[in-house]
Design a protein around this motif. Structure first.
Motif, PDB file in Angstrom:
ATOM      1  N   GLY A   1       0.818  -1.210   0.000  1.00 15.79           N
ATOM      2  CA  GLY A   1       0.000   0.000   0.000  1.00 15.79           C
ATOM      3  C   GLY A   1       0.848   1.255   0.000  1.00 15.79           C
ATOM      4  N   MET A   2       0.542   2.183   0.924  1.00 20.14           N
ATOM      5  CA  MET A   2       1.257   3.454   0.989  1.00 20.14           C
ATOM      6  C   MET A   2       2.632   3.308   1.649  1.00 20.14           C
ATOM      7  N   LYS A   3       2.889   2.120   2.263  1.00 19.29           N
ATOM      8  CA  LYS A   3       4.180   1.905   2.914  1.00 19.29           C
ATOM      9  C   LYS A   3       4.818   0.616   2.390  1.00 19.29           C
ATOM     10  N   PRO A   4       5.191   0.614   1.105  1.00 19.79           N
ATOM     11  CA  PRO A   4       5.749  -0.607   0.515  1.00 19.79           C
ATOM     12  C   PRO A   4       7.170  -0.894   1.028  1.00 19.79           C
ATOM     13  N   LYS A   5       7.485  -2.178   1.151  1.00 19.37           N
ATOM     14  CA  LYS A   5       8.837  -2.567   1.554  1.00 19.37           C
ATOM     15  C   LYS A   5       9.587  -3.190   0.378  1.00 19.37           C
ATOM     16  N   HIS A   6       9.048  -4.242  -0.152  1.00 13.00           N
ATOM     17  CA  HIS A   6       9.671  -4.891  -1.318  1.00 13.00           C
ATOM     18  C   HIS A   6       8.579  -5.167  -2.360  1.00 13.00           C
ATOM     19  N   PRO A   7       8.044  -4.115  -2.966  1.00 14.03           N
ATOM     20  CA  PRO A   7       6.930  -4.304  -3.914  1.00 14.03           C
ATOM     21  C   PRO A   7       7.375  -5.048  -5.170  1.00 14.03           C
ATOM     22  N   LYS A   8       6.503  -5.917  -5.645  1.00  9.09           N
ATOM     23  CA  LYS A   8       6.802  -6.649  -6.885  1.00  9.09           C
ATOM     24  C   LYS A   8       6.369  -5.860  -8.124  1.00  9.09           C
ATOM     25  N   ASP A   9       5.408  -4.975  -7.950  1.00 12.47           N
ATOM     26  CA  ASP A   9       4.996  -4.076  -9.033  1.00 12.47           C
ATOM     27  C   ASP A   9       4.787  -4.805 -10.360  1.00 12.47           C
ATOM     28  N   TRP A  10       3.953  -5.841 -10.335  1.00 17.99           N
ATOM     29  CA  TRP A  10       3.743  -6.642 -11.541  1.00 17.99           C
ATOM     30  C   TRP A  10       3.231  -5.808 -12.714  1.00 17.99           C
ATOM     31  N   PHE A  11       2.339  -4.892 -12.452  1.00 16.14           N
ATOM     32  CA  PHE A  11       1.735  -4.123 -13.550  1.00 16.14           C
ATOM     33  C   PHE A  11       2.755  -3.198 -14.217  1.00 16.14           C
ATOM     34  N   TYR A  12       3.620  -2.588 -13.405  1.00 15.63           N
ATOM     35  CA  TYR A  12       4.625  -1.674 -13.972  1.00 15.63           C
ATOM     36  C   TYR A  12       5.779  -2.450 -14.607  1.00 15.63           C
ATOM     37  N   ARG A  13       6.186  -3.509 -13.944  1.00 17.11           N
ATOM     38  CA  ARG A  13       7.274  -4.329 -14.481  1.00 17.11           C
ATOM     39  C   ARG A  13       6.887  -4.930 -15.829  1.00 17.11           C
ATOM     40  N   THR A  14       5.669  -5.410 -15.923  1.00 19.67           N
ATOM     41  CA  THR A  14       5.219  -6.032 -17.175  1.00 19.67           C
ATOM     42  C   THR A  14       5.183  -5.023 -18.319  1.00 19.67           C
ATOM     43  N   ALA A  15       4.758  -3.811 -18.033  1.00 19.05           N
ATOM     44  CA  ALA A  15       4.721  -2.778 -19.075  1.00 19.05           C
ATOM     45  C   ALA A  15       6.116  -2.514 -19.627  1.00 19.05           C
ATOM     46  N   HIS A  16       7.103  -2.453 -18.755  1.00 18.70           N
ATOM     47  CA  HIS A  16       8.480  -2.257 -19.225  1.00 18.70           C
ATOM     48  C   HIS A  16       8.934  -3.453 -20.063  1.00 18.70           C
ATOM     49  N   GLN A  17       8.525  -4.659 -19.667  1.00 19.28           N
ATOM     50  CA  GLN A  17       8.891  -5.853 -20.434  1.00 19.28           C
ATOM     51  C   GLN A  17       8.215  -5.871 -21.803  1.00 19.28           C
ATOM     52  N   PHE A  18       7.092  -5.194 -21.925  1.00 20.79           N
ATOM     53  CA  PHE A  18       6.428  -5.057 -23.218  1.00 20.79           C
ATOM     54  C   PHE A  18       7.131  -4.029 -24.109  1.00 20.79           C
ATOM     55  N   GLY A  19       8.099  -3.329 -23.551  1.00 21.49           N
ATOM     56  CA  GLY A  19       8.846  -2.341 -24.328  1.00 21.49           C
ATOM     57  C   GLY A  19       8.340  -0.928 -24.184  1.00 21.49           C
TER      58      GLY A  19
ATOM     59  N   GLN B   1      -6.638  22.595  -7.912  1.00 23.87           N
ATOM     60  CA  GLN B   1      -6.032  22.946  -6.625  1.00 23.87           C
ATOM     61  C   GLN B   1      -5.969  21.745  -5.691  1.00 23.87           C
ATOM     62  N   ARG B   2      -7.013  20.913  -5.721  1.00 27.07           N
ATOM     63  CA  ARG B   2      -7.008  19.711  -4.876  1.00 27.07           C
ATOM     64  C   ARG B   2      -5.924  18.737  -5.323  1.00 27.07           C
ATOM     65  N   LEU B   3      -5.770  18.578  -6.644  1.00 26.89           N
ATOM     66  CA  LEU B   3      -4.717  17.705  -7.154  1.00 26.89           C
ATOM     67  C   LEU B   3      -3.339  18.208  -6.726  1.00 26.89           C
ATOM     68  N   ALA B   4      -3.145  19.526  -6.818  1.00 27.09           N
ATOM     69  CA  ALA B   4      -1.866  20.106  -6.422  1.00 27.09           C
ATOM     70  C   ALA B   4      -1.630  19.922  -4.927  1.00 27.09           C
ATOM     71  N   TYR B   5      -2.674  20.057  -4.128  1.00 27.77           N
ATOM     72  CA  TYR B   5      -2.564  19.880  -2.680  1.00 27.77           C
ATOM     73  C   TYR B   5      -2.139  18.454  -2.337  1.00 27.77           C
ATOM     74  N   GLU B   6      -2.792  17.480  -2.987  1.00 25.94           N
ATOM     75  CA  GLU B   6      -2.443  16.074  -2.748  1.00 25.94           C
ATOM     76  C   GLU B   6      -1.034  15.774  -3.241  1.00 25.94           C
ATOM     77  N   GLY B   7      -0.687  16.352  -4.394  1.00 24.74           N
ATOM     78  CA  GLY B   7       0.655  16.137  -4.919  1.00 24.74           C
ATOM     79  C   GLY B   7       1.713  16.689  -4.012  1.00 24.74           C
ATOM     80  N   CYS B   8       1.452  17.838  -3.384  1.00 25.73           N
ATOM     81  CA  CYS B   8       2.412  18.437  -2.457  1.00 25.73           C
ATOM     82  C   CYS B   8       2.648  17.535  -1.253  1.00 25.73           C
ATOM     83  N   LEU B   9       1.583  16.924  -0.749  1.00 29.98           N
ATOM     84  CA  LEU B   9       1.696  16.101   0.454  1.00 29.98           C
ATOM     85  C   LEU B   9       2.308  14.728   0.192  1.00 29.98           C
ATOM     86  N   GLU B  10       1.838  14.077  -0.876  1.00 30.63           N
ATOM     87  CA  GLU B  10       2.252  12.687  -1.091  1.00 30.63           C
ATOM     88  C   GLU B  10       2.420  12.349  -2.571  1.00 30.63           C
ATOM     89  N   GLY B  11       2.868  13.321  -3.353  1.00 34.39           N
ATOM     90  CA  GLY B  11       3.034  13.100  -4.789  1.00 34.39           C
ATOM     91  C   GLY B  11       4.115  12.112  -5.140  1.00 34.39           C
TER      92      GLY B  11
END
Length: 719
Positions: A430-448, A494-504
């Motif tokens: 979740g918001m406090k990952p330790k050793h994420p496998k990130d299957w969705f992101y890793r697979t996209a990179h493997q697709f080129g 403004q809300r998007l910018a506020y959230e991005g400032c805190l935890e972007g």
């Protein structure tokens, strides 16, 4: 017998010898004095004058090689034009520096005297274009559009035009065979710059000041092969510019011809259908905004699925590359590069980036399987999915109950992917990952994705996969701005910018959920998606897309074929590939694209497709349509064009029908088929440079085409 005494005769001989000796010594003394005068007293003066006697080069440009389509039809070649040139050396010898001659020449050519004078002035840091940046000893072109009558006037009145020539010369031409413009693929030429000359000075292909070089497209990629070797005649000239001798002469060697995998007929169809699809989209009403779709730009790629060879590539808006021939005018340059132009010089097939929408789901489906989810398992497809108080709607808020991943691909169910992506986000910490496998992101990179495909065209962009590293880098670059702009409870921005400032810098649940359906910060290019869908078609091999097919010497004797190259394989096994292949076939027969493929001969030419409708903040939706058969892959996108099947689907079908020779009922006529299978042979080039090229007619779409058959029952989602 002489009465002169012997002693007198001897005395007379001695006197003569003395006189001769005096004369010899006098001559030697005079010569020595002269040598002293020249070499010592005035030696530096004559040395300086001798330095001013040097060699100047007069260049005879090489005939640039042609760019041919796969059948040998020229898409870029040369034509003979009457070029009027001026010898600056001759003009500078005149009392008025040739102004009177230039005025008479301007009158004959229907030009302003100032425009003619500007053409022959030399370029420097203070002189704006137009000016001549080549050698001042080179004939300087004034116009390449002289008429026969104008050339005859100049030649018949040679005494009025000293230093002026009117000769037939080879000039670059882009003939657009069959109305196939192919502009962004071909590119254009412009004069070489001083910086380029300096950089190439010590290479095996140095530039001459008279060279024209490729600035984009194939003209740039294969510039070295196309350019050939210019002929150079070297003259010895004195400090006044007068020729005092001829040193050496090298004949020009014509450039090689580049054969491409482009078929000009298919290219013409692709350009026409893309343009018509955009015009049709502008007539449709956008329900979200209450206005018509803008359909302001688009691109289409047609590719051989088993090799990665590009058969057609079109981008809109487009331009005429002939505008650059002979030097582009300031007006035309502003028209092609100004803010109102929408940048037609961009090749949006390789430089246009957009969120992919649902055509990205082949990546997400593979990621899910690799993460351990059964492709044929049952997953809920509700009408919406809630994450952290935010509700993500299924398209048209429609639910399908419990379905498989294959069915989710077929009907383009977003909520199935939301659920799987959310579970994986929680597994990764979740918001406090330790050793994420990130299957969705890793697979996209493997697709080129997130990097260049390696196509042989310049300035390809990489797209973007918004993984954790990207999130951190993007947050670091924008944190200060977000914190200044952000406001809790303010406007959406403004809300998007506020959230991005805190935890972007953190990967939030909403980020992962949105990413799973090709939305959010994900960016892809049409060529990337064409490469992926081609790989699914051919069994998993990711090929570098390639336009060049062979380089053939001007006499046709030397042939260098450009073989397809692979940069990897899809991260899926054969079983998963077959399951995705089957699901994509169902998209065309009973899924989100079925209403566009009624009557298609699926038993003879199996069609596989995926529709995509990507949402973009502040703009109308982007239309995507990705498809393939056993032979070809076609991907089309239209910015602000609406839905995938609605805007792009019909155009993609029309391209396939032209290639396979099909009518709307699925009947095939091979005599009308433009390219029923990929072409393997190369065109023949004769020893004299002649090319065996078939005639090509402009594409004529069928008159009053029959509407495609619509399947019975309610239409599936029109993503």
């Amino acid at each position: 017998m002489s009465n002169i005494p012997e002693t007198g005769r001897t005395s007379r001989v001695q006197i003569r010898l003395v006189v001769i000796q005096v004369l010899v010594f006098s001559l030697l003394f005079t010569l020595g004095g002269r040598l002293w005068y020249l070499q010592i007293r005035n030696g530096q003066e004559y040395t300086d004058e001798a330095k001013n006697n040097h060699v100047q080069q007069v260049v005879q440009p090489a005939v640039r090689g042609s760019i041919l389509d796969s059948r040998g039809v020229p898409m870029a070649d040369n034509e003979t034009r009457l070029v009027v040139s001026a010898s600056r050396t001759e003009l500078m010898k005149m009392d008025d520096d040739g102004k009177a001659v230039m005025a008479r020449l301007a009158d004959v050519l229907d030009m302003k005297p100032k425009d003619v004078m500007d053409k022959v002035r030399l370029c420097d840091s203070k002189t704006p274009q137009p000016c001549w940046n080549g050698s001042p000893f080179q004939p300087i072109p004034v116009t390449d559009e002289a008429t026969t009558q104008q050339a005859l006037q100049i030649r018949e009145r040679a005494e009025d035009f000293p230093g002026i020539t009117a000769e037939p010369t080879a000039v670059r031409r882009y003939p657009a065979p069959g109305l196939a413009n192919t502009s962004q693929v071909l590119g254009y030429l412009s004069p070489v710059t001083d910086e380029e000359i300096t950089k190439a000075k010590d290479t095996d292909s140095p530039y001459l000041r008279s060279d024209q070089v490729g600035r984009s497209g194939l003209e740039r990629t294969y510039d070295k092969q196309l350019r050939g070797d210019a002929g150079v005649t070297r003259y010895e000239v004195d400090n006044l510019g007068r020729v005092i001798g001829r040193a050496r002469s090298d004949d020009a060697q014509p450039g090689a011809n580049v054969v491409t995998s482009i078929d000009a007929r298919v290219q013409a169809v692709a350009e026409y259908e893309l343009n018509e699809a955009m015009k049709a989209a502008r007539k449709e009403m956008d329900r979200n905004t209450g206005t018509h779709y803008k359909a302001d730009s688009g691109a289409v790629v047609v590719m051989e699925a088993k090799t990665g060879r590009v058969v057609a590539m079109a981008s809109q808006p487009t331009y005429d590359p002939n505008a650059w021939v002979g030097g582009i005018s300031a007006k035309d340059y502003a028209r092609l590069t100004g803010k109102k132009s929408n940048f037609p010089l961009l090749n949006r097939a390789i430089q246009g980036q957009a969120a992919p929408g649902s055509i990205f789901k082949v990546v997400s489906s593979t990621a899910a399987v690799n993460a351990g989810y059964d492709f044929n398992g049952n997953y809920p497809c509700p009408s919406s999915y809630s994450v952290g108080g935010q509700v993500f709607q299924n398209f048209e808020s429609r639910g399908y109950g419990s379905i498989t991943i294959g069915k989710a691909l077929e009907v383009s169910c977003d909520t199935v992917y939301y659920g799987i992506a959310h579970k994986e986000w929680m597994k990764d910490g979740g918001m406090k990952p330790k050793h994420p496998k990130d299957w969705f992101y890793r697979t996209a990179h493997q697709f080129g994705l997130g990097k260049e495909t390696g196509i042989d065209l310049p300035n390809e962009v990489t797209g973007r996969i918004p993984d954790r590293q990207w999130k951190k880098s993007f947050w670091a670059a924008n944190k200060d701005s977000w914190c200044r702009q952000g406001k809790k409870g303010g406007t959406y921005v403004q809300r998007l910018a506020y959230e991005g400032c805190l935890e972007g810098d953190r990967m939030r649940a909403g980020d992962s959920v949105n990413y799973s359906i090709g939305q959010g910060d994900t960016l892809v290019t049409p060529i990337q998606m064409a490469t992926i869908y081609s790989a699914i078609s051919n069994g998993g091999t990711l090929y570098n897309p390639v336009v060049g097919k062979a380089i053939i010497s001007a006499d046709g004797k030397q042939v260098e074929e450009i073989a397809p190259k692979s940069h990897g394989r899809l991260p899926m096994n054969a079983k998963t590939r077959d399951q995705i292949d089957e699901a994509l076939a169902a998209v065309a027969t009973r899924g989100s694209a079925a209403w566009r493929f009624g009557g298609w001969p699926q038993d003879k030419i199996p069609m596989h497709a995926k529709t995509g409708t990507a949402e973009v903040y502040g703009k109308q939706t982007t239309s995507w349509f990705a498809s393939y058969t056993r032979d070809y892959t076609i991907v089309m996108t239209i910015s602000q064009g609406g839905t995938g099947s609605g805007a792009s689907g019909p155009a993609v079908r029309n391209i396939y029908e032209a290639m396979y020779g099909l009518d709307k009922k699925g009947n095939q006529d091979l005599k009308k088929a433009l390219m029923p299978e990929p072409r393997k042979t190369l065109p023949k080039i004769e020893p004299d440079g002649q090319i065996e090229a078939p005639a090509i007619r402009p594409y004529e779409p069928p008159k009053n085409p029959e509407e495609p058959q619509v399947l019975a029952g309610p239409p599936a989602r029109r993503d």
